[in-house]
Design a protein around this motif. Structure first.
Motif, PDB file in Angstrom:
ATOM      1  N   ILE A 272      17.322  42.228  24.346  1.00 53.98           N
ATOM      2  CA  ILE A 272      16.604  41.103  23.739  1.00 53.98           C
ATOM      3  C   ILE A 272      16.878  41.043  22.239  1.00 53.98           C
ATOM      4  N   MET A 273      16.857  42.187  21.571  1.00 57.50           N
ATOM      5  CA  MET A 273      17.106  42.191  20.124  1.00 57.50           C
ATOM      6  C   MET A 273      18.572  41.901  19.815  1.00 57.50           C
ATOM      7  N   ASP A 274      19.473  42.274  20.709  1.00 50.72           N
ATOM      8  CA  ASP A 274      20.881  41.900  20.527  1.00 50.72           C
ATOM      9  C   ASP A 274      21.033  40.385  20.585  1.00 50.72           C
ATOM     10  N   TYR A 275      20.274  39.754  21.493  1.00 51.37           N
ATOM     11  CA  TYR A 275      20.287  38.295  21.504  1.00 51.37           C
ATOM     12  C   TYR A 275      19.727  37.760  20.190  1.00 51.37           C
ATOM     13  N   HIS A 276      18.599  38.300  19.761  1.00 57.83           N
ATOM     14  CA  HIS A 276      17.969  37.850  18.512  1.00 57.83           C
ATOM     15  C   HIS A 276      18.943  37.926  17.346  1.00 57.83           C
ATOM     16  N   ASP A 277      19.779  38.962  17.321  1.00 57.50           N
ATOM     17  CA  ASP A 277      20.711  39.186  16.216  1.00 57.50           C
ATOM     18  C   ASP A 277      22.048  38.481  16.404  1.00 57.50           C
ATOM     19  N   GLY A 278      22.193  37.733  17.505  1.00 56.36           N
ATOM     20  CA  GLY A 278      23.415  36.987  17.734  1.00 56.36           C
ATOM     21  C   GLY A 278      24.540  37.774  18.356  1.00 56.36           C
ATOM     22  N   VAL A 279      24.240  38.985  18.823  1.00 62.53           N
ATOM     23  CA  VAL A 279      25.269  39.837  19.432  1.00 62.53           C
ATOM     24  C   VAL A 279      25.493  39.461  20.897  1.00 62.53           C
ATOM     25  N   GLN A 280      24.435  39.021  21.574  1.00 64.48           N
ATOM     26  CA  GLN A 280      24.502  38.643  22.981  1.00 64.48           C
ATOM     27  C   GLN A 280      24.037  37.195  23.149  1.00 64.48           C
ATOM     28  N   PRO A 281      24.550  36.495  24.165  1.00 65.04           N
ATOM     29  CA  PRO A 281      24.049  35.149  24.456  1.00 65.04           C
ATOM     30  C   PRO A 281      22.694  35.234  25.149  1.00 65.04           C
ATOM     31  N   LEU A 282      21.981  34.138  25.182  1.00 70.06           N
ATOM     32  CA  LEU A 282      20.677  34.093  25.834  1.00 70.06           C
ATOM     33  C   LEU A 282      20.765  34.510  27.293  1.00 70.06           C
ATOM     34  N   LEU A 283      21.889  34.206  27.924  1.00 70.53           N
ATOM     35  CA  LEU A 283      22.044  34.500  29.348  1.00 70.53           C
ATOM     36  C   LEU A 283      21.940  35.999  29.646  1.00 70.53           C
ATOM     37  N   ALA A 284      22.295  36.848  28.695  1.00 70.03           N
ATOM     38  CA  ALA A 284      22.312  38.292  28.940  1.00 70.03           C
ATOM     39  C   ALA A 284      20.907  38.840  29.223  1.00 70.03           C
ATOM     40  N   PRO A 285      19.928  38.684  28.316  1.00 71.61           N
ATOM     41  CA  PRO A 285      18.595  39.183  28.652  1.00 71.61           C
ATOM     42  C   PRO A 285      17.951  38.416  29.811  1.00 71.61           C
ATOM     43  N   LEU A 286      18.256  37.124  29.940  1.00 70.26           N
ATOM     44  CA  LEU A 286      17.693  36.348  31.047  1.00 70.26           C
ATOM     45  C   LEU A 286      18.164  36.895  32.396  1.00 70.26           C
ATOM     46  N   THR A 287      19.419  37.283  32.472  1.00 72.95           N
ATOM     47  CA  THR A 287      19.955  37.809  33.726  1.00 72.95           C
ATOM     48  C   THR A 287      19.237  39.096  34.121  1.00 72.95           C
ATOM     49  N   LEU A 288      18.991  39.961  33.152  1.00 74.99           N
ATOM     50  CA  LEU A 288      18.301  41.212  33.456  1.00 74.99           C
ATOM     51  C   LEU A 288      16.839  40.945  33.823  1.00 74.99           C
ATOM     52  N   LEU A 289      16.202  40.011  33.134  1.00 70.73           N
ATOM     53  CA  LEU A 289      14.821  39.680  33.455  1.00 70.73           C
ATOM     54  C   LEU A 289      14.706  39.074  34.855  1.00 70.73           C
ATOM     55  N   ARG A 290      15.660  38.227  35.217  1.00 71.96           N
ATOM     56  CA  ARG A 290      15.629  37.649  36.561  1.00 71.96           C
ATOM     57  C   ARG A 290      15.861  38.722  37.625  1.00 71.96           C
ATOM     58  N   HIS A 291      16.686  39.725  37.279  1.00 71.06           N
ATOM     59  CA  HIS A 291      16.889  40.850  38.201  1.00 71.06           C
ATOM     60  C   HIS A 291      15.580  41.587  38.445  1.00 71.06           C
ATOM     61  N   TYR A 292      14.850  41.856  37.376  1.00 71.90           N
ATOM     62  CA  TYR A 292      13.572  42.554  37.528  1.00 71.90           C
ATOM     63  C   TYR A 292      12.542  41.684  38.243  1.00 71.90           C
ATOM     64  N   LEU A 293      12.628  40.380  38.064  1.00 76.07           N
ATOM     65  CA  LEU A 293      11.693  39.491  38.740  1.00 76.07           C
ATOM     66  C   LEU A 293      11.936  39.495  40.248  1.00 76.07           C
ATOM     67  N   ARG A 294      13.194  39.603  40.640  1.00 75.24           N
ATOM     68  CA  ARG A 294      13.481  39.720  42.081  1.00 75.24           C
ATOM     69  C   ARG A 294      12.974  41.055  42.623  1.00 75.24           C
ATOM     70  N   GLU A 295      13.079  42.115  41.813  1.00 77.07           N
ATOM     71  CA  GLU A 295      12.646  43.440  42.245  1.00 77.07           C
ATOM     72  C   GLU A 295      11.123  43.578  42.223  1.00 77.07           C
ATOM     73  N   PHE A 296      10.515  42.927  41.227  1.00 77.16           N
ATOM     74  CA  PHE A 296       9.057  42.997  41.075  1.00 77.16           C
ATOM     75  C   PHE A 296       8.500  41.575  40.974  1.00 77.16           C
ATOM     76  N   PRO A 297       8.354  40.891  42.088  1.00 75.28           N
ATOM     77  CA  PRO A 297       7.947  39.478  42.067  1.00 75.28           C
ATOM     78  C   PRO A 297       6.617  39.256  41.351  1.00 75.28           C
ATOM     79  N   ASN A 298       6.555  38.113  40.648  1.00 73.67           N
ATOM     80  CA  ASN A 298       5.347  37.725  39.929  1.00 73.67           C
ATOM     81  C   ASN A 298       5.200  36.217  40.071  1.00 73.67           C
ATOM     82  N   ASP A 299       4.113  35.782  40.671  1.00 72.91           N
ATOM     83  CA  ASP A 299       3.934  34.354  40.954  1.00 72.91           C
ATOM     84  C   ASP A 299       3.984  33.514  39.698  1.00 72.91           C
ATOM     85  N   TYR A 300       3.354  33.971  38.636  1.00 66.60           N
ATOM     86  CA  TYR A 300       3.320  33.198  37.386  1.00 66.60           C
ATOM     87  C   TYR A 300       4.730  33.012  36.839  1.00 66.60           C
TER      88      TYR A 300
END
Length: 320
Positions: A272-300
């Motif tokens: 997330i901080m790499d994205y903040h600093d311009g080192v990574q695109p937004l897609l990078a942390p989003l992809t990992l977050l979506r992975h965790y959401l599939r592993e740990f579902p959350n209705d909200y």
């Protein structure tokens, strides 16, 4: 479920200047085909082609039209003949209302005296000098009739953030259009909740202000609905900043605090901080977050359009 799939059975219709899909309807008999629209976006929307000049009966090819400043009033004039076609171009939008009411967005031809959104040449008829400060006659009326409708020009779609923002607004506006009528407060509250993280990335103040206004309403009349969706689209039209995206990503991260081990938390925080600093695109942390959401579902979180605002194959977040 990915948010854009909610309306999968309902075709998303987007207006477009006919020349941008390759129709040879320009004044010189040519076109201005948009590769993004004609090759990519077309996979997910049904384009409704319109050409105001052809619509008012002008031939192809035809004499050029230009915008002129007449005592502070912008007029569309054919220099070769002196004909004034201002009213015809404006009235074309009114006549096209049966089509326009169905649209969830509109892609316009830049610099056009009918369709240009901004910086269209405005001539002084006495001197011939021009300033890039006008908007096209048709689009001016289109904005009056449908102020919340997402609009964008073909040239601006070459800019990755502007392209992503336009498509995102199209899908959000379409979702609004699909809410059952007459509107029920519960449905609009659910819609507002789905947009929370998306709005926080674009305009936190507007999200909270609109939420308070919605909560205060006992019944949702047409006037409130109009003001509400115009406020939503104006807020989403503001560019999302890296700082705001970072806050949203960290907010999502908090939902996995009890599920991730120390190394996983550190990896996600670093990304997330790499994205903040311009080192990574937004897609990078989003992809990992979506992975965790599939592993740990959350209705909200699964109900938040921020995570999946449009079809992934459009690749709109790769350059953000």
């Amino acid at each position: 479920m990915e948010r854009f799939k909610r309306s999968k059975a309902v075709t998303i219709k987007v207006g477009i200047s006919a020349c941008l899909l390759g129709d040879e309807v320009r004044f010189d008999g040519g076109h201005k085909r948009s590769a993004f629209c004609a090759d990519e976006l077309i996979r997910h929307v049904e384009f409704v082609k319109l050409c105001p000049e052809v619509g008012i009966g002008m031939p192809v090819p035809r004499p050029t039209i230009r915008l002129e400043n007449h005592a502070g009033e912008v007029r569309a004039v054919v220099p070769k003949t002196g004909a004034d076609v201002t009213e015809q171009l404006s009235q074309f939008a009114d006549k096209a209302q049966p089509h326009l009411r169905q649209l969830s967005g509109y892609v316009l031809c830049a610099k056009s005296p009918s369709c240009g959104m901004e910086r269209v040449k405005l001539y002084d008829p006495a001197t011939g000098y021009a300033k890039k400060e006008a908007q096209g006659i048709f689009v001016r009326r289109l904005r009056e009739l449908h102020p919340a409708l997402p609009l964008e020009e073909d040239g601006r779609l070459n800019d990755a953030p502007l392209r992503e923002n336009f498509v995102m607004r199209v899908f959000v506006y379409h979702a609004w259009q699909q809410l059952p009528r007459p509107l029920k407060k519960a449905d609009v509250l659910a819609f507002h909740t789905e947009l929370k993280l998306l709005l926080l990335a674009h305009n936190q103040q507007q999200y909270r202000a609109l939420g308070r206004q919605l909560a205060d309403q006992q019944q949702l009349d047409e006037n409130f609905a109009k003001q509400y969706i115009e406020g939503i689209m104006a807020a989403l039209g503001q560019p999302a900043t890296r700082a705001n995206h970072t806050n949203v990503l960290q907010h999502i991260q908090g939902y996995f605090g009890n599920h991730l081990n120390k190394d996983q938390k550190a990896e996600l925080s670093t990304l997330i901080m790499d994205y903040h600093d311009g080192v990574q695109p937004l897609l990078a942390p989003l992809t990992l977050l979506r992975h965790y959401l599939r592993e740990f579902p959350n209705d909200y979180l699964q109900g938040q359009r921020y995570l999946n605002p449009y079809p992934a194959d459009l690749k709109l977040r790769y350059a953000l």
